[in-house]
Design a protein around this motif. Structure first.
Motif, short mmCIF file in Angstrom:
data_model
loop_
_atom_site.label_atom_id
_atom_site.label_comp_id
_atom_site.label_asym_id
_atom_site.label_seq_id
_atom_site.Cartn_x
_atom_site.Cartn_y
_atom_site.Cartn_z
N ILE A 142 0.83 -1.20 0.00
CA ILE A 142 0.00 0.00 0.00
C ILE A 142 0.86 1.25 0.00
CG2 ILE A 142 -1.62 1.35 1.40
CD1 ILE A 142 -2.95 -1.27 2.17
N SER A 143 1.95 1.24 0.77
CA SER A 143 2.80 2.42 0.87
C SER A 143 3.75 2.57 -0.31
CB SER A 143 3.62 2.38 2.17
OG SER A 143 4.42 1.20 2.21
N THR A 144 4.08 1.47 -1.01
CA THR A 144 5.04 1.54 -2.12
C THR A 144 4.59 2.52 -3.19
OG1 THR A 144 5.83 -0.71 -1.76
CG2 THR A 144 6.14 0.21 -3.96
N CYS A 145 3.32 2.47 -3.55
CA CYS A 145 2.81 3.32 -4.63
C CYS A 145 1.95 4.47 -4.10
CB CYS A 145 2.02 2.49 -5.63
SG CYS A 145 3.04 1.30 -6.53
N ASN A 146 2.16 4.84 -2.83
CA ASN A 146 1.49 6.01 -2.23
C ASN A 146 -0.03 5.92 -2.26
OD1 ASN A 146 3.83 7.22 -1.50
ND2 ASN A 146 3.79 8.84 -3.02
N ASN A 147 -0.58 4.72 -2.08
CA ASN A 147 -2.03 4.61 -1.95
C ASN A 147 -2.47 5.24 -0.64
OD1 ASN A 147 -3.09 2.85 -4.27
ND2 ASN A 147 -1.29 1.73 -3.57
N LYS A 148 -3.68 5.77 -0.61
CA LYS A 148 -4.20 6.40 0.58
C LYS A 148 -4.97 5.38 1.41
CE LYS A 148 -4.61 11.06 -1.35
NZ LYS A 148 -5.54 12.17 -1.66
N ILE B 296 -9.19 5.52 7.82
CA ILE B 296 -9.95 4.73 8.78
C ILE B 296 -11.20 5.52 9.16
CG2 ILE B 296 -9.88 3.59 11.01
CD1 ILE B 296 -6.75 3.81 10.66
N THR B 297 -12.37 4.90 9.09
CA THR B 297 -13.62 5.59 9.41
C THR B 297 -14.40 4.79 10.45
OG1 THR B 297 -14.78 4.46 7.60
CG2 THR B 297 -13.78 6.60 7.12
N GLN B 298 -15.26 5.49 11.18
CA GLN B 298 -16.17 4.85 12.13
C GLN B 298 -17.58 5.12 11.66
OE1 GLN B 298 -15.74 4.71 16.20
NE2 GLN B 298 -13.52 4.79 16.26
N GLU B 299 -18.37 4.07 11.57
CA GLU B 299 -19.73 4.19 11.05
C GLU B 299 -20.70 3.49 11.98
OE1 GLU B 299 -19.53 2.41 7.23
OE2 GLU B 299 -17.86 3.64 6.55
N VAL B 300 -21.94 3.94 11.94
CA VAL B 300 -22.99 3.32 12.75
C VAL B 300 -23.30 1.96 12.14
CG1 VAL B 300 -25.36 3.52 13.56
CG2 VAL B 300 -23.92 5.55 13.40
N GLY B 301 -23.40 0.95 12.99
CA GLY B 301 -23.65 -0.40 12.51
C GLY B 301 -25.02 -0.54 11.87
N SER B 302 -25.14 -1.44 10.90
CA SER B 302 -26.40 -1.72 10.24
C SER B 302 -26.42 -3.18 9.83
CB SER B 302 -26.59 -0.82 9.01
OG SER B 302 -25.57 -1.06 8.07
N ASN C 133 -10.63 2.37 4.16
CA ASN C 133 -10.81 2.67 2.74
C ASN C 133 -9.44 2.86 2.10
OD1 ASN C 133 -11.24 4.74 0.36
ND2 ASN C 133 -13.20 3.75 0.73
N ILE C 134 -9.13 2.05 1.11
CA ILE C 134 -7.87 2.14 0.38
C ILE C 134 -8.18 2.74 -0.99
CG2 ILE C 134 -5.92 0.85 -0.56
CD1 ILE C 134 -6.55 -1.34 1.52
N SER C 135 -7.55 3.84 -1.32
CA SER C 135 -7.89 4.55 -2.55
C SER C 135 -6.64 5.11 -3.22
CB SER C 135 -8.88 5.67 -2.27
OG SER C 135 -8.30 6.63 -1.39
N GLY C 136 -6.81 5.53 -4.46
CA GLY C 136 -5.71 6.12 -5.23
C GLY C 136 -6.16 6.45 -6.63
N SER D 224 -11.13 2.91 -5.38
CA SER D 224 -11.15 2.76 -3.92
C SER D 224 -11.78 1.43 -3.56
CB SER D 224 -11.93 3.90 -3.26
OG SER D 224 -13.30 3.82 -3.60
N CYS D 225 -11.34 0.89 -2.43
CA CYS D 225 -11.90 -0.35 -1.88
C CYS D 225 -12.12 -0.16 -0.40
CB CYS D 225 -10.97 -1.53 -2.12
SG CYS D 225 -11.01 -2.18 -3.82
N ARG D 226 -13.25 -0.64 0.08
CA ARG D 226 -13.59 -0.50 1.50
C ARG D 226 -13.65 -1.88 2.13
NH1 ARG D 226 -18.25 -0.97 4.29
NH2 ARG D 226 -18.56 0.29 6.17
N TYR D 227 -12.95 -2.02 3.26
CA TYR D 227 -12.91 -3.29 3.98
C TYR D 227 -13.30 -3.07 5.43
CZ TYR D 227 -10.15 -5.19 0.08
OH TYR D 227 -9.72 -5.59 -1.15
N PRO D 228 -14.08 -3.98 6.01
CA PRO D 228 -14.29 -3.92 7.47
C PRO D 228 -12.95 -4.08 8.16
CG PRO D 228 -15.86 -5.42 6.44
CD PRO D 228 -14.85 -5.07 5.39
#
Length: 424
Positions: free
Chosen positions: A99-105, A108-114, A127-130, A153-157
């Protein structure tokens, strides 16, 4: 000597065929946002963009790279001319190094559970994005090529990343053996507003004010009452990863920063401490400063915690080392990390800008290039109104006094008439 030349000619021939194939292909057109496909895999991210639009825009596969890292071969894609339509593929694993090699962002977020998570007050996600961007080799003062940019972007729990990848960003699972065999306890870190650790800390987008006290709790779940949580060291870094970053120790054993106050540690199934918000000096030219908190944590059996817990009173500032292995009463150390902590300068930039905007709305133009404050205009109008009222009141008073005097004069004059003097 002929072999390299033949290989070079063959490469040019294949490249020329590729361009010819693109010029006759339906996707040889202007680039679109839909030209990218993102696959958020269980172990890696796979990105795929249509190649013919790249050629249409005047670029090729060698001029496209992740996050403008054109000098790194690891950040370039692999063209695939065997598929229809031709594509350019990028992929990297979900690990700290990739992730750090190519400067991906990484955010970390906190969200209400559903849904399945509705029983939880909040869930954390990563969230990993670039971007995939182009490099214009002929760019000088002007260029005739349009820059190409594809966002992904990709979002992972968060718990998925903790359990299934090499990454440990805001939580960790620790395995330890008790009399009934091994079990796994999940550690988590949470920040609070108050010393009772009841009100979760909400960090505004413009950051916390410096020297605001932050209360930290590292807690274990799925843990039998025979084990406690012990913090060996807590420190802050400028990146989410506890390596290859500037760091500052809040405490290491008995040695701690002057603004750090220790609470329970190795005494129950949660450890607590507090510190004052600060900023790294390297961020001095930034409006806001972001850092992350890391704590090296272990689980220890209650009686063993007494022997490994730092004794910071009096001259007894040493502790006995207890072997750390799954078969003993003390687990291996693991690092649990907070989300981003954002601080701002003491003056409060958002409030200042809001104040400036309010003041700018109060300034009104006047003839002659002058300006006057609305408050000043209101004050002047108010003064004039008060003056008018005072003048009217004074005039009314004079009239009343004159009328009273006239009535008294008439009464006294009537007493002095001849009819009034007949008795003399």
């Amino acid at each position: 000597m002929w072999l390299p030349a033949l290989v070079c000619l063959l490469g040019l021939f294949l490249r020329g065929e590729a361009v010819i194939d693109c010029t006759t292909h339906p996707t040889f057109r202007a680039p679109r946002n839909t030209d990218i496909t993102v696959m958020c895999g269980t172990q890696r991210l796979e990105l795929c963009i249509l190649l013919c639009p790249v050629y249409f825009a005047g670029y090729n596969e060698s001029l496209m790279a992740l996050n403008s890292q054109h000098s790194s071969l690891d950040c370039h894609g692999t063209p695939d001319w065997s598929v229809d339509p031709p594509t350019l593929k990028f992929n990297f694993t979900i690990s700290e190094s990739s992730i750090s090699t190519c400067n991906n962002k990484l955010k970390i977020t906190q969200e209400v559970g559903s849904g399945l998570f509705s029983d939880y007050s909040s869930i954390q996600a990563v969230n990993i994005s670039g971007i995939i961007s182009s490099l214009d080799p002929s760019a000088g003062t002007i260029t005739y090529r349009q820059e190409m940019t594809y966002m992904y972007s990709c979002r992972y729990p968060l718990q998925y990343l903790i359990n299934n990848t090499e990454m440990s960003v805001t939580g960790v699972s620790l395995a330890i053996k008790d009399n009934n065999g091994s079990f796994i306890s999940t550690l988590s870190m949470q920040l609070f507003e108050d010393r009772f650790y009841k009100v979760p800390l909400v960090i505004p987008s413009f950051g916390l004010q410096l020297k605001k006290r932050i209360f930290v709790e590292v807690k274990a779940t799925n843990l039998t009452d025979r084990f406690y949580v012990l913090l060996d060291r807590c420190y802050a870094t400028t990146t989410p990863f506890p390596v290859n970053s500037s760091y500052y120790d809040l405490f290491v054993g008995c040695t701690r920063d002057g603004q750090t106050v220790m609470g329970a540690n190795g005494e129950r199934q949660s450890a607590q401490f507090s510190f004052e918000a600060f900023r790294f000096v390297e961020h001095k030219n930034m409006t806001v400063s972001t850092f992350y908190l890391h704590c090296a944590t272990r689980l220890c059996e209650r009686t063993a915690c007494v022997t490994v817990r730092p004794n910071c009173t009096g001259s007894a500032r040493r502790r006995r080392e207890v072997p750390s292995s799954p078969g003993t009463a003390v687990s291996e150390a693991a690092t649990v990390t907070s989300g981003p902590i954002i601080t701002r300068v003491d003056s409060g930039i958002p409030e200042a800008s809001s104040f400036a905007e309010e003041r700018s709305q109060q300034i009104l133009p006047m003839n002659g290039g002058q300006a006057i404050d609305r408050n000043g205009t209101a004050s002047l109008a108010s003064s004039r109104s008060l003056a008018g009222v005072a003048i009217a009141t004074g005039a009314l008073g004079v009239i009343c006094v004159s009328l009273v005097g006239f009535i008294i004069f008439k009464i006294r004059s009537s007493k002095l008439k001849p009819g009034g003097a007949a008795g003399k």
